[in-house]
Design a protein around this motif. Structure first.
Motif, PDB file in Angstrom:
ATOM      1  N   MET A  66       0.738  -1.399  -0.050  1.00 37.07           N
ATOM      2  CA  MET A  66      -0.089   0.164  -0.025  1.00 37.07           C
ATOM      3  C   MET A  66       0.899   1.246  -0.164  1.00 37.07           C
ATOM      4  SD  MET A  66      -2.883  -1.335   2.606  1.00 37.07           S
ATOM      5  CE  MET A  66      -3.450   0.455   2.976  1.00 37.07           C
ATOM      6  N   VAL A  67       2.084   1.203   0.803  1.00 35.85           N
ATOM      7  CA  VAL A  67       2.610   2.421   0.824  1.00 35.85           C
ATOM      8  C   VAL A  67       3.669   2.634  -0.502  1.00 35.85           C
ATOM      9  CG1 VAL A  67       4.727   3.380   2.273  1.00 35.85           C
ATOM     10  CG2 VAL A  67       3.013   2.133   3.470  1.00 35.85           C
ATOM     11  N   THR A  68       3.951   1.422  -1.117  1.00 35.30           N
ATOM     12  CA  THR A  68       4.738   1.440  -2.137  1.00 35.30           C
ATOM     13  C   THR A  68       3.927   2.164  -3.321  1.00 35.30           C
ATOM     14  OG1 THR A  68       6.053  -0.192  -1.526  1.00 35.30           O
ATOM     15  CG2 THR A  68       6.313   0.268  -3.854  1.00 35.30           C
ATOM     16  N   VAL A  69       2.701   1.558  -3.655  1.00 33.15           N
ATOM     17  CA  VAL A  69       1.833   2.096  -4.832  1.00 33.15           C
ATOM     18  C   VAL A  69       1.446   3.497  -4.527  1.00 33.15           C
ATOM     19  CG1 VAL A  69       1.171  -0.264  -5.291  1.00 33.15           C
ATOM     20  CG2 VAL A  69      -0.453   0.995  -3.765  1.00 33.15           C
ATOM     21  N   SER A  70       1.023   3.830  -3.393  1.00 29.86           N
ATOM     22  CA  SER A  70       1.021   5.281  -3.013  1.00 29.86           C
ATOM     23  C   SER A  70       2.422   6.190  -3.199  1.00 29.86           C
ATOM     24  CB  SER A  70       0.658   5.315  -1.455  1.00 29.86           C
ATOM     25  OG  SER A  70      -0.421   4.898  -1.177  1.00 29.86           O
ATOM     26  N   ALA A  71       3.348   5.758  -3.002  1.00 26.19           N
ATOM     27  CA  ALA A  71       4.648   6.445  -3.472  1.00 26.19           C
ATOM     28  C   ALA A  71       4.699   6.393  -4.769  1.00 26.19           C
ATOM     29  CB  ALA A  71       5.634   5.889  -2.627  1.00 26.19           C
ATOM     30  N   VAL A  72       4.460   5.392  -5.554  1.00 25.25           N
ATOM     31  CA  VAL A  72       4.648   5.435  -6.838  1.00 25.25           C
ATOM     32  C   VAL A  72       3.308   6.530  -7.760  1.00 25.25           C
ATOM     33  CG1 VAL A  72       4.313   4.035  -9.039  1.00 25.25           C
ATOM     34  CG2 VAL A  72       5.431   3.026  -7.117  1.00 25.25           C
ATOM     35  N   ALA A  73       2.338   6.328  -7.054  1.00 21.95           N
ATOM     36  CA  ALA A  73       1.064   7.215  -7.628  1.00 21.95           C
ATOM     37  C   ALA A  73       1.813   8.602  -7.234  1.00 21.95           C
ATOM     38  CB  ALA A  73      -0.096   7.232  -6.730  1.00 21.95           C
ATOM     39  N   SER A  74       2.270   9.034  -5.985  1.00 22.93           N
ATOM     40  CA  SER A  74       2.638  10.622  -6.014  1.00 22.93           C
ATOM     41  C   SER A  74       3.708  10.864  -6.878  1.00 22.93           C
ATOM     42  CB  SER A  74       3.314  10.418  -4.378  1.00 22.93           C
ATOM     43  OG  SER A  74       2.378  10.134  -3.629  1.00 22.93           O
ATOM     44  N   THR A  75       4.636   9.813  -7.192  1.00 24.82           N
ATOM     45  CA  THR A  75       5.869  10.071  -7.995  1.00 24.82           C
ATOM     46  C   THR A  75       5.553  10.343  -9.448  1.00 24.82           C
ATOM     47  OG1 THR A  75       7.268   9.060  -6.448  1.00 24.82           O
ATOM     48  CG2 THR A  75       7.990   9.309  -8.959  1.00 24.82           C
ATOM     49  N   LEU A  76       4.369   9.458  -9.873  1.00 23.67           N
ATOM     50  CA  LEU A  76       3.981   9.732 -11.524  1.00 23.67           C
ATOM     51  C   LEU A  76       2.897  10.628 -11.758  1.00 23.67           C
ATOM     52  CD1 LEU A  76       3.767   6.014 -12.497  1.00 23.67           C
ATOM     53  CD2 LEU A  76       5.632   7.662 -12.600  1.00 23.67           C
ATOM     54  N   PHE A  77       2.202  11.006 -10.953  1.00 22.12           N
ATOM     55  CA  PHE A  77       0.858  12.049 -10.924  1.00 22.12           C
ATOM     56  C   PHE A  77       0.695  13.121 -10.081  1.00 22.12           C
ATOM     57  CE2 PHE A  77      -0.159   7.547 -12.363  1.00 22.12           C
ATOM     58  CZ  PHE A  77      -0.277   7.695 -13.657  1.00 22.12           C
ATOM     59  N   LEU A  78       1.512  13.189  -8.958  1.00 18.28           N
ATOM     60  CA  LEU A  78       1.085  14.173  -7.855  1.00 18.28           C
ATOM     61  C   LEU A  78       2.467  14.852  -7.596  1.00 18.28           C
ATOM     62  CD1 LEU A  78      -1.044  12.098  -5.442  1.00 18.28           C
ATOM     63  CD2 LEU A  78      -1.911  13.898  -7.550  1.00 18.28           C
ATOM     64  N   GLY A  79       3.327  14.763  -8.630  1.00 20.69           N
ATOM     65  CA  GLY A  79       4.535  15.799  -8.388  1.00 20.69           C
ATOM     66  C   GLY A  79       5.805  15.415  -7.545  1.00 20.69           C
ATOM     67  N   GLY A  80       5.319  14.120  -7.071  1.00 12.29           N
ATOM     68  CA  GLY A  80       6.619  13.437  -6.180  1.00 12.29           C
ATOM     69  C   GLY A  80       6.920  14.371  -5.154  1.00 12.29           C
ATOM     70  N   TRP A  81       8.141  14.446  -4.913  1.00  8.37           N
ATOM     71  CA  TRP A  81       8.398  15.638  -3.816  1.00  8.37           C
ATOM     72  C   TRP A  81       8.123  17.149  -3.985  1.00  8.37           C
ATOM     73  CZ3 TRP A  81      11.489  18.906  -6.301  1.00  8.37           C
ATOM     74  CH2 TRP A  81      12.326  18.405  -7.567  1.00  8.37           C
ATOM     75  N   ARG A  82       7.626  17.462  -5.061  1.00 11.90           N
ATOM     76  CA  ARG A  82       7.270  18.911  -5.140  1.00 11.90           C
ATOM     77  C   ARG A  82       6.141  19.389  -4.099  1.00 11.90           C
ATOM     78  NH1 ARG A  82       9.586  21.071  -9.368  1.00 11.90           N
ATOM     79  NH2 ARG A  82      10.491  19.950 -10.928  1.00 11.90           N
ATOM     80  N   ALA A  83       6.135  20.360  -3.716  1.00  7.63           N
ATOM     81  CA  ALA A  83       5.280  21.012  -2.794  1.00  7.63           C
ATOM     82  C   ALA A  83       4.185  21.522  -3.597  1.00  7.63           C
ATOM     83  CB  ALA A  83       6.024  22.605  -2.303  1.00  7.63           C
ATOM     84  N   PRO A  84       2.805  21.411  -2.951  1.00  5.39           N
ATOM     85  CA  PRO A  84       1.707  21.578  -3.615  1.00  5.39           C
ATOM     86  C   PRO A  84       1.695  22.840  -4.174  1.00  5.39           C
ATOM     87  CG  PRO A  84       1.291  20.570  -1.475  1.00  5.39           C
ATOM     88  CD  PRO A  84       2.622  20.913  -1.465  1.00  5.39           C
ATOM     89  N   TRP A  85       0.704  23.423  -5.150  1.00  4.80           N
ATOM     90  CA  TRP A  85       0.629  24.606  -5.660  1.00  4.80           C
ATOM     91  C   TRP A  85       0.439  25.779  -5.143  1.00  4.80           C
ATOM     92  CZ3 TRP A  85      -3.746  27.626  -5.933  1.00  4.80           C
ATOM     93  CH2 TRP A  85      -3.572  28.817  -7.009  1.00  4.80           C
ATOM     94  N   PRO A  86      -0.163  25.819  -3.736  1.00  5.56           N
ATOM     95  CA  PRO A  86      -0.289  27.139  -3.332  1.00  5.56           C
ATOM     96  C   PRO A  86       1.103  27.522  -2.623  1.00  5.56           C
ATOM     97  CG  PRO A  86      -2.338  25.776  -2.860  1.00  5.56           C
ATOM     98  CD  PRO A  86      -1.201  25.325  -3.435  1.00  5.56           C
TER      99      PRO A  86
END
Length: 443
Positions: free
Chosen positions: A264-284
């Motif tokens: 669960m943690v791994t696939v969540s990290a992959v989703a964050s890396t591929l689609f949610l900007g990975g280590w990048r801060a959120p837009w605001p």
């Protein structure tokens, strides 16, 4: 240019001394285990809150040490080995299931490769390693993990675990294809399979916005890959007792549970890396804080994104009922895979036209017009297709007998259940009796 940039990014790896590589590996292991311990308590607390229950409140402050208590309880349970099991494979299966879950996390970036941090005086990126084919490595390790579940079901020497293992293999094949197709769209758009380069290419827009269909398909596929509700068919206790791990106890059972949560943690990290900007801060935050994506701060952003996706897993478990197996397989083969194929063709066409210098209007015309025509033809075909006529009841065996053969059976198409005999209401009789009693008192 993308290839040159990818090679420049990969050049930051492979320079660490052996002790720093070992330290990073220990950190990845500790991060996964610590996140699992938090996720177990969080899941029980959140599901209890959703169901208006108290939840764990005995072990530690506010029950926060409940996962440690569960681990101690499992370790102290009697360790059984089924007499008819293949002992070597039976013991090896939990290990095979758990180790690939840890291996996949080795290529997840916690920070930018070109903005290194200092660890005991040595400059290094916040990532264990990276590969030119990092996402293929993730898919390979995820595929290996399913062998542990299949071998556990087969080696137990029991029917229900075997059925659970077979279900797991079918489930993995069905949803691994859709997951790979969602990865392919990211490959095309970023021009690289390196995780650090994919995160770097999500500037200024995340791929969840640019590739929404791939993001949705991956979210559904990752829930199916991890055997989580509502896709937890290999562990269906109403059908298979406990699924592939029915014959396991003590630490071997704990290894399967650890593998599930680490996945669960791994696939969540992959989703964050591929689609949610990975280590990048959120837009605001990234708009007014220049240092948000530098130093140690990127580790905070990807950790928060992983925790939000873990909450999504918990939310699904507390909300949706388990699917039937035929519905589950239909979703994978007849919905996710065709949608992913069509979307991949669209993404490839758009990228090819943009590389040729076509403007946005012409790209929409050349790609959207054929797609609209196909959808229109599909709609017309669906409207023109006549519904099959219902067969008369005589063709299905005449009158329906709900206890044919001595067992309750469901009706066939066209048959109707006989009316259930009902007892007459006693309300008028009671009213007459009461009226008679009143008259006798009055007389």
């Amino acid at each position: 240019m993308n290839t040159l940039a990818a090679y420049e990014t990969l050049g930051y790896f492979g320079r660490d001394p052996w002790w720093l590589v070992l330290l990073k590996a220990v950190f990845v292991f500790a991060f996964l285990v610590g996140t699992v311990l938090i996720a177990i308590v969080w899941e029980r607390k959140v599901v209890a809150w959703m169901q208006l229950r108290i939840g764990p409140n005995r072990h530690g402050p506010w029950g926060m040490l409940q996962s440690l208590a569960d681990g101690v309880k499992l370790a102290l349970k009697e360790d059984l080995v089924v007499k008819g099991a293949d002992k070597a494979v039976y013991i090896l299966a939990p290990i095979v299931s758990a180790i690939p879950a840890f291996m996949a996390f080795a290529v997840i970036p916690f920070g930018p490769a070109d903005d290194q941090v200092s660890i005991f005086g040595t400059r290094t990126p916040l990532q264990l390693t990276d590969l030119p084919i990092a996402l293929l490595y993730i898919l390979a390790t995820a595929s290996i993990g399913i062998y542990g579940i299949v071998l556990a079901g087969w080696s137990s020497g029991s029917t229900y675990p075997l059925l659970g293992g077979i279900r797991s293999s079918a489930q993995m094949i069905s949803y691994e294809i859709a997951m790979g197709l969602s990865f392919a769209a990211v490959f095309i758009y970023s021009g690289s399979m390196s995780t650090s380069e994919i995160v770097a290419s999500q500037q200024p827009t995340w791929f969840a916005v640019l590739l929404p269909v791939s993001f949705i398909v991956y979210i559904i596929a990752m829930v199916g890959e991890t055997n989580r509700a509502p896709f937890d068919l290999p562990e269906a206790e109403g059908e298979l007792v406990g699924g592939f791990n029915t014959e396991y106890s003590s630490l071997k059972f704990a290894m399967f549970m650890l593998a599930e949560y680490v996945n669960m943690v791994t696939v969540s990290a992959v989703a964050s890396t591929l689609f949610l900007g990975g280590w990048r801060a959120p837009w605001p935050i990234s708009t007014f804080w220049e240092g948000a994506n530098h130093g140690w701060w990127p580790m905070l952003w990807i950790t928060l994104k992983i925790q939000l996706l873990l909450f999504f897993f918990i939310w699904l478990r507390g909300t949706l009922p388990r699917l039937r197996y035929d519905q589950f397989m239909k979703l994978g083969w007849k919905v996710l895979i065709p949608v992913s194929l069509v979307w991949l063709v669209m993404v490839s066409s758009v990228r090819a036209l943009r590389n040729e210098g076509y403007d946005f209007a012409r790209v929409v015309l050349y790609v959207g017009a054929p797609l609209g025509a196909v959808l229109l033809l599909a709609l017309v075909w669906d409207l023109m297709r006549r519904k099959p006529e219902e067969k008369p009841q005589e063709e299905n065996g005449g009158a329906f007998d709900p206890m044919a053969g001595g067992y309750p059976v469901p009706p066939l198409p066209g048959q109707e259940l006989p009316p259930v005999p009902r007892r007459r209401s006693r309300a008028p009789q009671l009213q007459d009796a009461l009226n008679g009693a009143d008259h006798s008192e009055g007389s």
